[in-house]
Scaffold this motif. Structure first.
Motif, short mmCIF file in Angstrom:
data_model
loop_
_atom_site.label_atom_id
_atom_site.label_comp_id
_atom_site.label_asym_id
_atom_site.label_seq_id
_atom_site.Cartn_x
_atom_site.Cartn_y
_atom_site.Cartn_z
N TRP A 122 -19.08 -49.53 13.30
CA TRP A 122 -19.81 -48.44 13.72
C TRP A 122 -21.10 -48.26 13.06
CZ3 TRP A 122 -17.97 -45.85 17.62
CH2 TRP A 122 -16.53 -45.90 18.11
N VAL A 123 -21.36 -48.55 11.83
CA VAL A 123 -22.81 -48.74 11.04
C VAL A 123 -23.47 -49.70 11.97
CG1 VAL A 123 -23.81 -49.17 9.16
CG2 VAL A 123 -21.79 -47.75 8.97
N ALA A 124 -22.98 -50.98 12.35
CA ALA A 124 -23.74 -51.76 12.96
C ALA A 124 -24.26 -51.21 14.13
CB ALA A 124 -23.11 -53.04 13.07
N TRP A 125 -23.33 -50.64 14.97
CA TRP A 125 -23.38 -50.16 16.25
C TRP A 125 -24.70 -49.10 16.24
CZ3 TRP A 125 -19.60 -47.53 19.87
CH2 TRP A 125 -20.15 -47.21 21.29
N ALA A 126 -24.77 -48.11 15.31
CA ALA A 126 -25.66 -47.29 15.18
C ALA A 126 -26.87 -47.80 14.69
CB ALA A 126 -25.19 -46.19 14.13
N ALA A 127 -26.91 -48.78 13.84
CA ALA A 127 -28.05 -49.55 13.33
C ALA A 127 -28.73 -50.63 14.53
CB ALA A 127 -27.87 -50.42 12.19
N GLY A 128 -27.95 -50.94 15.23
CA GLY A 128 -28.31 -51.94 16.26
C GLY A 128 -28.50 -53.45 15.78
N LEU A 153 -28.71 -47.39 5.98
CA LEU A 153 -28.49 -48.64 6.71
C LEU A 153 -28.98 -48.67 8.23
CD1 LEU A 153 -25.49 -50.72 5.19
CD2 LEU A 153 -27.83 -50.87 4.65
N ILE A 154 -28.26 -47.61 8.73
CA ILE A 154 -28.55 -47.07 10.12
C ILE A 154 -30.12 -46.69 10.36
CG2 ILE A 154 -28.07 -45.36 11.95
CD1 ILE A 154 -25.38 -44.97 10.45
N GLU A 155 -30.53 -45.91 9.38
CA GLU A 155 -31.90 -45.73 9.84
C GLU A 155 -32.94 -46.89 9.50
OE1 GLU A 155 -33.40 -43.01 11.01
OE2 GLU A 155 -31.31 -42.56 11.43
N ALA A 156 -32.42 -47.70 8.59
CA ALA A 156 -33.33 -49.00 8.28
C ALA A 156 -33.30 -49.68 9.65
CB ALA A 156 -32.81 -49.66 7.38
N GLY A 157 -32.06 -50.01 10.07
CA GLY A 157 -31.95 -50.78 11.41
C GLY A 157 -32.87 -50.18 12.50
N ARG A 158 -32.84 -48.91 12.60
CA ARG A 158 -33.73 -48.36 13.59
C ARG A 158 -35.28 -48.39 13.46
NH1 ARG A 158 -29.95 -42.70 15.11
NH2 ARG A 158 -28.23 -44.06 16.24
N ALA A 208 -14.44 -38.42 6.27
CA ALA A 208 -15.17 -37.23 7.40
C ALA A 208 -16.70 -37.00 7.40
CB ALA A 208 -14.44 -35.90 7.33
N ARG A 209 -17.22 -36.94 6.14
CA ARG A 209 -18.84 -37.06 6.14
C ARG A 209 -19.33 -38.41 6.82
NH1 ARG A 209 -18.41 -34.80 0.48
NH2 ARG A 209 -19.06 -32.55 0.70
N ILE A 210 -18.83 -39.54 6.92
CA ILE A 210 -19.29 -40.70 7.13
C ILE A 210 -19.16 -40.61 8.81
CG2 ILE A 210 -19.10 -43.14 7.18
CD1 ILE A 210 -18.39 -42.93 4.27
N VAL A 211 -17.72 -40.34 9.13
CA VAL A 211 -17.57 -40.25 10.49
C VAL A 211 -18.36 -39.23 11.34
CG1 VAL A 211 -16.05 -39.88 12.40
CG2 VAL A 211 -15.15 -41.01 10.25
N ARG A 212 -18.67 -37.95 10.78
CA ARG A 212 -19.59 -37.32 11.47
C ARG A 212 -20.99 -37.70 11.51
NH1 ARG A 212 -18.23 -33.00 8.31
NH2 ARG A 212 -19.75 -33.19 6.77
N MET A 213 -21.34 -38.24 10.10
CA MET A 213 -23.01 -38.59 10.34
C MET A 213 -23.20 -39.69 11.30
SD MET A 213 -24.87 -41.35 9.24
CE MET A 213 -23.60 -42.33 8.06
N ILE A 214 -22.25 -40.90 11.60
CA ILE A 214 -22.22 -41.95 12.40
C ILE A 214 -22.27 -41.32 13.93
CG2 ILE A 214 -21.38 -43.95 13.13
CD1 ILE A 214 -20.62 -44.69 10.25
N ALA A 215 -21.10 -40.37 14.18
CA ALA A 215 -21.09 -39.95 15.43
C ALA A 215 -22.26 -39.05 15.76
CB ALA A 215 -19.90 -39.00 15.36
N TRP A 216 -22.92 -38.39 15.07
CA TRP A 216 -24.27 -37.90 15.11
C TRP A 216 -25.44 -38.61 15.75
CZ3 TRP A 216 -26.30 -33.82 17.67
CH2 TRP A 216 -27.71 -33.77 17.28
N LYS A 217 -25.51 -39.92 14.96
CA LYS A 217 -26.55 -40.73 15.18
C LYS A 217 -26.16 -41.33 16.54
CE LYS A 217 -28.33 -40.87 10.88
NZ LYS A 217 -29.72 -40.27 10.64
N LEU A 218 -24.96 -41.60 16.84
CA LEU A 218 -24.70 -42.23 18.23
C LEU A 218 -25.01 -41.22 19.31
CD1 LEU A 218 -21.57 -44.36 17.21
CD2 LEU A 218 -23.63 -45.30 17.79
N GLY A 236 -27.43 -41.03 23.02
CA GLY A 236 -26.51 -41.51 24.06
C GLY A 236 -25.69 -42.52 24.04
N PHE A 237 -25.24 -42.77 22.85
CA PHE A 237 -24.15 -43.92 22.57
C PHE A 237 -25.15 -45.22 22.25
CE2 PHE A 237 -21.28 -40.74 23.11
CZ PHE A 237 -20.43 -40.72 21.99
N ASP A 238 -26.33 -45.27 22.80
CA ASP A 238 -27.19 -46.37 22.75
C ASP A 238 -26.40 -47.73 22.79
OD1 ASP A 238 -29.44 -48.07 22.05
OD2 ASP A 238 -29.64 -47.43 20.30
#
Length: 242
Positions: free
Chosen positions: A134-140, A176-181, A211-221, A225-227
């Motif tokens: 999930w982190v890789a997906w959000a980071a790309g 990591l997500i924001e770095a990837g983006r 729950a915090r991690i899931v919520r954060m990643i879900a919002w990023k995706l 638009g799920f990118d």
């Protein structure tokens, strides 16, 4: 090149002196952030040439790291190495991260434990692999061991990234997500998985922090638009090993 070690610590009196002393043997500049400990963590560092930051209360790992980053950057750091205060990371492995940073300049270097599968508790191993997806997906981009706190961050990334330090344990996934983006990829260095039999109970609270991690990643995706192109890119790059 100036590299500063940043070690967040919450109730780590039993291990922090050893970890900090060994870090000092690798790097001359070590910052320890005492995150509102009540067990004498700060006192355990007496006599060591570390820079100690004391939080007025327990602010969480994200806020502690962010305070350490700010001080390291103010002191002219070109890169920051982070490691935990509970002795799960070997300070002697810091040169491995530095060498990888030289081979892959500008990247975030992660000390990844998942090659040492036999020593990682099964539930933690599969939970980490799940989080990596999930982190890789959000980071790309592919990410190895997204939950490892043993990392090297280049200073330009820390100066320009926008994250929320108040997310506690989710902070390390978000960065990591924001770095990837921002186009900053990660590279992994295999390290040993160390889980001392007499270690204190983890500060990670399974329900709340997950729950915090899931919520954060879900919002990023959701915010993108799920990118799906990012998902395809992360999977294809992981498959190609690039």
């Amino acid at each position: 090149m100036k590299i500063v070690a940043v070690i967040p610590a919450y109730n780590e009196a039993a291990t922090i002196r050893d970890v900090a002393a060994r870090a000092l043997a690798q790097l001359p500049d070590v910052i320890v952030i005492d995150d509102g400990s009540t067990d004498g963590t700060a006192a355990a560092l007496g006599g060591l040439t570390v820079t100690l930051i004391s939080n007025p209360a327990n602010l969480g790992k994200g806020a502690s790291l962010w305070r350490g980053f700010a001080l390291a950057l103010a002191e002219g750091a070109d890169a920051v190495v982070t490691l935990d205060g509970d002795a799960q990371h070997r300070p002697e492995d810091i040169p491995l991260l530095i060498a990888a940073a030289g081979a892959f300049p500008g990247r975030v270097i992660i000390g990844a434990r998942l090659w040492d599968r036999d020593k990682v508790p099964p539930l933690r191993y599969f939970g980490n692999r799940f989080a990596n997806f999930w982190v890789a997906w959000a980071a790309g981009f592919p990410v190895a061991d997204s939950q490892s706190g043993f990392r090297l961050y280049p200073a330009p990334l820390l100066k320009n990234i926008t994250v929320n330090p108040g997310t506690r344990f989710a902070f390390e996934s978000e960065i990591l997500i924001e770095a990837g983006r921002a186009g900053v990829r990660t590279s992994a260095v295999p390290i040993a998985a160390i889980y001392p039999p007499n270690a204190r109970a983890s500060h990670y609270r399974s329900a709340v922090d997950t729950a915090r991690i899931v919520r954060m990643i879900a919002w990023k995706l959701v915010s993108r638009g799920f990118d799906l192109p990012a998902l395809v890119r992360s999977l294809s790059l992981a498959k190609s090993g690039t």
